[in-house]
Design an enzyme around this catalytic site. Sequence first.
Site, mmCIF file in Angstrom:
data_model
loop_
_atom_site.group_PDB
_atom_site.id
_atom_site.type_symbol
_atom_site.label_atom_id
_atom_site.label_comp_id
_atom_site.label_asym_id
_atom_site.label_seq_id
_atom_site.Cartn_x
_atom_site.Cartn_y
_atom_site.Cartn_z
ATOM 1 N N GLU A 135 -7.594 -2.099 -3.822
ATOM 2 C CA GLU A 135 -6.946 -3.419 -3.930
ATOM 3 C C GLU A 135 -7.224 -4.287 -2.704
ATOM 4 O OE1 GLU A 135 -5.549 -0.670 -3.024
ATOM 5 O OE2 GLU A 135 -3.875 -1.009 -1.641
ATOM 6 N N HIS A 151 -8.603 1.739 -0.023
ATOM 7 C CA HIS A 151 -7.729 0.836 -0.769
ATOM 8 C C HIS A 151 -8.561 -0.059 -1.682
ATOM 9 C CE1 HIS A 151 -3.851 1.555 1.263
ATOM 10 N NE2 HIS A 151 -4.614 1.920 2.274
ATOM 11 N N CYS A 183 -4.995 6.088 -1.483
ATOM 12 C CA CYS A 183 -4.747 6.393 -0.071
ATOM 13 C C CYS A 183 -3.801 7.587 0.050
ATOM 14 C CB CYS A 183 -4.247 5.155 0.676
ATOM 15 S SG CYS A 183 -4.361 5.326 2.468
#
Lengths: 223, 252
Positions: free
Chosen positions: A189, A187, A79
């Site tokens: 994650e 993202h 990001c």
Amino acid sequence: MIGIIDYGMGNLFSVSKALQHMDIPHVVSASPSELQTCKGLLLPGVGAFPDAMKSLEASGMKDFLLHQVNQGVPLLGICLGMQLLFEESAEGKGAAGLALLPGRVVRFTGQDVLGNRYKVPHMGWNDLTFYQRNDVLTQSITGGYVYFVHSYYVETMDPSIVIASARYETEVPAIVGKGNVYGTQFHPEKSATTGMAILGNFCNFIMKKEECLYGTIHNLSSY
Amino acid sequence: MLTKRIIPCLDVREGRVVKGIQFGNIRDAGDPVQLAKLYDEQGADELVFLDISATNEGRKTMLEVVRQVAATLTIPFTVGGGIASIADMRAILRAGADKVSLNSAAVRNPELIREGARYFGSQCMVVAIDAKYKRASNSWNVYTHGGREESEWNVIDWAQHVQRLGAGELLLTSMDQDGEKSGFDLPLLEAIQQKVYLPVIASGGAGRGEHFVQVFQRNLADAALAASIFHYKETSITNVKQMLKQSGVHVR
């Protein structure tokens, strides 16, 4: 060991948890000396570009990162962390970046070519168009949606560094990379199975580079 | 192409999900972590947790819930309820939430939005607006304190104001439709959609899968939130998404 760089910009917890899920040894640290021996580095981050660069400079992390990358240590920016890899950003009053990749960071205009307004930030799950399917990060990834939330994006004159992109009024570089420097605008994650696979690929890349087996990423299948 | 998001909402009090929840396959239905995991597996795009604890002890418990949820989920989640300061936001975000949602505190002190956006970024500043129609003015007013207090703000003016202050998203709940199960408040959403250029989560009124189709086919929201229809298994996220796909709405 993978090092997650803590420079006070954002949610390191979820990145750390994602690695933990995959049984990947990692350390979260704000200290270059602690990260010295890491075989790969993750640069997460949310927030404003100029603040992030100031923080990296003040902590000595900027010089450390440039040095490690120069030594061949793989780096993945996530990001804002991806945006920092580029030459400069128009955010705030503008700021220079790490300049590891060619390009600059600009704001979504919020207006399409016909003058119709569109929403900023680009927020939510979007799909990827792949330009380099068998790259380090994209191996075995055939599609799927990933989670974006950002108001600025990268413009680059060098298409060879764009591994995948998303469409949001304009072309948004989503996975970028060259040599040992990589970035994802989304993202991973927070991107369920697809995101975990991309993070897993980066970790595999480090392990291969290290020529050392940490054990397999057996938890991947649980996503 | 950016997809439309389906967001289940969990009300948490003193660390437990409230409202009876009917999931046959989980033993402890009141555990927010287990429920969050289940919704993640069913294809929820995001989750919202609303802390309705009445005590300080309950709020501390919420932080622990957030930590555990963050360790479990692979999708983003928002935490709201009682957040009144930068310190509150920091605690929630550090515990692993992706976004915080402000409501009453933002109306009382709008600068909180600007400060939050500066410290943590607009992307994690959700402003929750409880809206109620007012016949006399043919418009909607903003309510606070769980809908108990009427503020001086008109919904459109307030939404535009929070956009200027740096909000990243609106969670727009229709108090008129909430609990009615007769569909989202389309006129309210349309009014906002014409005046505000932030992502909008529609909330209040979902009773059937068709209601999601209605709101998305007309492009009146970017995401839609529901609680009881998912909790009570009246439909599932999978079913709603299937229906949306068949109607030509892009979903994950």
